[in-house]
Design a protein around this motif. Structure first.
Motif, PDB file in Angstrom:
ATOM      1  N   GLN A 198       0.686  -1.239   0.048  1.00 11.61           N
ATOM      2  CA  GLN A 198      -0.042   0.012   0.118  1.00 11.61           C
ATOM      3  C   GLN A 198       0.898   1.123   0.165  1.00 11.61           C
ATOM      4  O   GLN A 198       1.915   1.302   0.714  1.00 11.61           O
ATOM      5  N   TYR A 199       0.407   2.038  -0.726  1.00 11.00           N
ATOM      6  CA  TYR A 199       1.185   3.563  -0.908  1.00 11.00           C
ATOM      7  C   TYR A 199       0.195   4.676  -0.308  1.00 11.00           C
ATOM      8  O   TYR A 199      -0.653   4.759  -1.220  1.00 11.00           O
ATOM      9  N   PRO A 230       1.098  -5.061   9.847  1.00  8.78           N
ATOM     10  CA  PRO A 230       2.246  -4.776   9.658  1.00  8.78           C
ATOM     11  C   PRO A 230       2.949  -3.476   9.778  1.00  8.78           C
ATOM     12  O   PRO A 230       2.114  -2.310   9.295  1.00  8.78           O
ATOM     13  N   PRO A 231       4.041  -3.168  10.262  1.00 16.11           N
ATOM     14  CA  PRO A 231       4.136  -1.700  10.399  1.00 16.11           C
ATOM     15  C   PRO A 231       4.593  -1.002   9.146  1.00 16.11           C
ATOM     16  O   PRO A 231       4.734  -1.526   8.047  1.00 16.11           O
ATOM     17  N   TRP A 232       4.234   0.390   9.057  1.00 16.63           N
ATOM     18  CA  TRP A 232       4.338   1.199   7.998  1.00 16.63           C
ATOM     19  C   TRP A 232       5.683   1.957   8.184  1.00 16.63           C
ATOM     20  O   TRP A 232       6.041   2.178   9.332  1.00 16.63           O
ATOM     21  N   ARG A 233       6.080   2.789   7.045  1.00 11.33           N
ATOM     22  CA  ARG A 233       7.323   3.468   7.226  1.00 11.33           C
ATOM     23  C   ARG A 233       7.246   4.652   5.979  1.00 11.33           C
ATOM     24  O   ARG A 233       6.600   4.393   5.054  1.00 11.33           O
ATOM     25  N   ILE A 234       7.855   5.545   6.245  1.00 12.46           N
ATOM     26  CA  ILE A 234       8.161   6.681   5.153  1.00 12.46           C
ATOM     27  C   ILE A 234       9.332   6.254   4.529  1.00 12.46           C
ATOM     28  O   ILE A 234      10.236   5.903   4.609  1.00 12.46           O
ATOM     29  N   ALA A 248       4.095   7.095   2.202  1.00 14.13           N
ATOM     30  CA  ALA A 248       4.252   6.148   3.264  1.00 14.13           C
ATOM     31  C   ALA A 248       3.872   4.522   2.577  1.00 14.13           C
ATOM     32  O   ALA A 248       2.890   4.595   1.842  1.00 14.13           O
ATOM     33  N   SER A 249       4.259   3.612   3.260  1.00 12.39           N
ATOM     34  CA  SER A 249       4.390   2.293   2.509  1.00 12.39           C
ATOM     35  C   SER A 249       3.832   1.431   3.652  1.00 12.39           C
ATOM     36  O   SER A 249       4.879   1.459   4.680  1.00 12.39           O
ATOM     37  N   GLY A 250       3.269   0.308   3.250  1.00 13.04           N
ATOM     38  CA  GLY A 250       3.256  -0.852   4.400  1.00 13.04           C
ATOM     39  C   GLY A 250       2.561  -1.799   3.504  1.00 13.04           C
ATOM     40  O   GLY A 250       1.985  -1.901   2.529  1.00 13.04           O
ATOM     41  N   GLN A 251       2.139  -3.118   4.254  1.00 15.07           N
ATOM     42  CA  GLN A 251       1.464  -4.137   3.484  1.00 15.07           C
ATOM     43  C   GLN A 251       0.122  -4.289   4.239  1.00 15.07           C
ATOM     44  O   GLN A 251      -0.137  -4.107   5.439  1.00 15.07           O
ATOM     45  N   ARG A 328      -0.294  -4.768  -8.710  1.00 15.66           N
ATOM     46  CA  ARG A 328      -1.032  -5.315  -7.840  1.00 15.66           C
ATOM     47  C   ARG A 328      -0.741  -4.653  -6.520  1.00 15.66           C
ATOM     48  O   ARG A 328       0.274  -5.066  -5.856  1.00 15.66           O
ATOM     49  N   TYR A 329      -1.411  -3.448  -6.316  1.00 16.09           N
ATOM     50  CA  TYR A 329      -0.963  -2.639  -4.959  1.00 16.09           C
ATOM     51  C   TYR A 329      -2.066  -1.643  -4.891  1.00 16.09           C
ATOM     52  O   TYR A 329      -3.252  -1.703  -5.591  1.00 16.09           O
ATOM     53  N   THR A 330      -2.071  -0.901  -3.708  1.00 20.60           N
ATOM     54  CA  THR A 330      -3.119   0.066  -3.192  1.00 20.60           C
ATOM     55  C   THR A 330      -2.717   1.586  -3.249  1.00 20.60           C
ATOM     56  O   THR A 330      -1.422   1.429  -3.029  1.00 20.60           O
ATOM     57  N   LEU A 331      -3.366   2.407  -3.969  1.00 21.34           N
ATOM     58  CA  LEU A 331      -2.566   3.903  -3.787  1.00 21.34           C
ATOM     59  C   LEU A 331      -3.656   4.726  -3.256  1.00 21.34           C
ATOM     60  O   LEU A 331      -4.863   4.709  -3.712  1.00 21.34           O
ATOM     61  N   TYR A 332      -3.285   5.411  -2.325  1.00 21.10           N
ATOM     62  CA  TYR A 332      -4.136   6.493  -1.820  1.00 21.10           C
ATOM     63  C   TYR A 332      -3.478   7.872  -1.954  1.00 21.10           C
ATOM     64  O   TYR A 332      -2.199   8.206  -1.571  1.00 21.10           O
ATOM     65  N   TYR A 333      -4.165   8.997  -2.755  1.00 22.23           N
ATOM     66  CA  TYR A 333      -3.707  10.103  -2.850  1.00 22.23           C
ATOM     67  C   TYR A 333      -5.069  11.194  -3.164  1.00 22.23           C
ATOM     68  O   TYR A 333      -5.958  10.905  -3.644  1.00 22.23           O
ATOM     69  N   GLY A 334      -4.781  12.333  -2.559  1.00 18.29           N
ATOM     70  CA  GLY A 334      -5.837  13.368  -2.793  1.00 18.29           C
ATOM     71  C   GLY A 334      -7.134  13.025  -2.368  1.00 18.29           C
ATOM     72  O   GLY A 334      -8.027  13.668  -3.011  1.00 18.29           O
TER      73      GLY A 334
END
Length: 383
Positions: A198-199, A230-234, A248-251, A328-334
């Motif tokens: 995830q981003y 699972p932990p996220w990080r920048i 920021a990204s994580g699973q 195959r991922y997720t994206l969050y923006y705006g």
């Protein structure tokens, strides 16, 4: 899913201090070292399969899980999960099945074939009960089939000033029990549950336009179960596919709703359950069912049939793009989320705050909303 407002705060830097010990944000890309590449999602209306709208059943006091008696009929209510139905289904089903079983007997009716009805029926049938699901809509037709499909156990779950004493502890037990069951679905045929990268990318209306405060104080208790995630990080610039935007990204846990719902329905039928298509115009029709114990899993429909004026619809619209297995991922923006599930790329706009969609009863699709959401997401990728 944690709401956009909290994501905005996180990506703007309010949580930066908590992450400072494990990130190296802002590092320059060494000469000659390429930036990490990520296959962009095809975010255009040419890939659109359909647009669906779901009215999530929100109750200010949280989900209703209790027994009510009507003469010789016992009704166990299990509805009002807001945006957390898929996430909390198994934990709430455990409690609903126990309540239903407490009066004895082996014959049970479950009204509703969404995720709450399916999980409740399965928990009952696993105890040796005889169970019939009665529903106007079968699993692929329900509002549950139009869900975003991510682990979001506290999404629109209650209002801070309306939740009863002890609610947070009760919610946590539902969340932990459900999460444990979801994990047992990982790796099964059809991938009903899986983890995706995830981003969450800063920018867009996250920072350009201040969000107005919401008028409803939704209860945010996700941190009570943050150890399950699972932990996220920048990301630093060398590994950030959206550089120079802060990311920021994580699973994250994702539900492939089509295969998950199909699996639940098949399990129910294989274990001897029955599913009957039936319409319930009023409460009398429901109470006329032959089974002595009825488990009410009608979601938003409970407002009219069971006379619960506290149920509030929260409208959510999803644009479904053709599946893109190469991305195959997720994206969050705006304020917009894209989840590349196996059954399609789910596009959802969350609005300026948590009031978005609150109290709206229209289930008519709005193509302009989806088109705007796609245009916003396209801006997240480096040019």
């Amino acid at each position: 899913m944690q709401h956009a407002v909290r994501r905005r705060a996180f990506l703007a830097g309010t949580s930066a201090a908590l992450l400072a010990g494990c990130t190296r944000a802002g590092m320059a890309i060494p000469a000659g070292q390429p930036q990490r590449r990520l296959m962009p999602l095809a975010l255009d209306m040419a890939h659109l399969m359909k647009i669906t709208v779901c009215l999530r059943p929100f109750r200010p006091a949280g989900p209703r899980l209790e027994v009510e008696r009507f003469g010789d009929k016992t009704v166990v209510h299990n509805y009002g999960h807001g945006g957390a139905g898929w996430s909390l289904g198994w934990g709430c089903a455990d409690e609903a099945a126990a309540l239903a079983r407490s009066g004895g007997g082996d014959d049970f009716a479950v009204i509703g074939a969404g995720v709450i009805g399916l999980t409740s029926a399965l928990r009952l049938i696993e105890s040796g009960a005889r169970v019939t699901i009665y529903a106007e809509e079968f699993p692929a037709e329900t509002r549950s089939a139009r869900a975003t499909g991510v682990w979001s156990p506290s999404s629109r779950i209650a209002l801070a000033d309306a939740a009863p004493a002890g609610f947070a502890e009760r919610w946590e037990s539902w969340a932990r029990a459900s999460h444990a069951t979801h994990l047992r679905m990982v790796g099964l045929l059809g991938d009903p549950v899986e983890f995706l990268p995830q981003y969450e990318v800063a920018g867009g209306d996250d920072t350009d336009t201040p969000s107005p405060p919401a008028t409803h104080d939704f209860l945010h208790i996700h941190r009570r179960v943050r150890d399950l995630t699972p932990p996220w990080r920048i990301l630093d610039d060398r590994e950030n596919p959206f550089a120079p935007r802060r990311t920021a990204s994580g699973q994250g846990m994702v539900f492939n709703v089509a295969s998950y719902a199909d699996r639940l329905a098949r399990l129910f039928m294989l274990r001897g359950g029955r599913m009957v298509r039936r319409t319930f115009p009023d409460r009398a029709e429901a109470l006329a069912l032959p089974e002595p114990v009825i488990v009410n899993c009608m979601g938003y429909g409970a407002k009219a049939i069971w006379g619960d004026p506290t149920v509030v619809p929260v409208r959510g619209q999803i644009g479904w793009l053709i599946p893109q297995p190469e991305a195959r991922y997720t994206l969050y923006y705006g304020g917009v989320n894209a989840i590349s599930r196996r059954d399609g790329v789910v596009i959802q706009y969350y609005g300026p705050n948590e009031d978005f969609g609150y109290g709206e009863t229209s289930e008519a699709p709005d193509p302009a909303e989806t088109e705007r959401a796609l245009a916003i997401l396209r801006q997240a990728y480096p040019r």
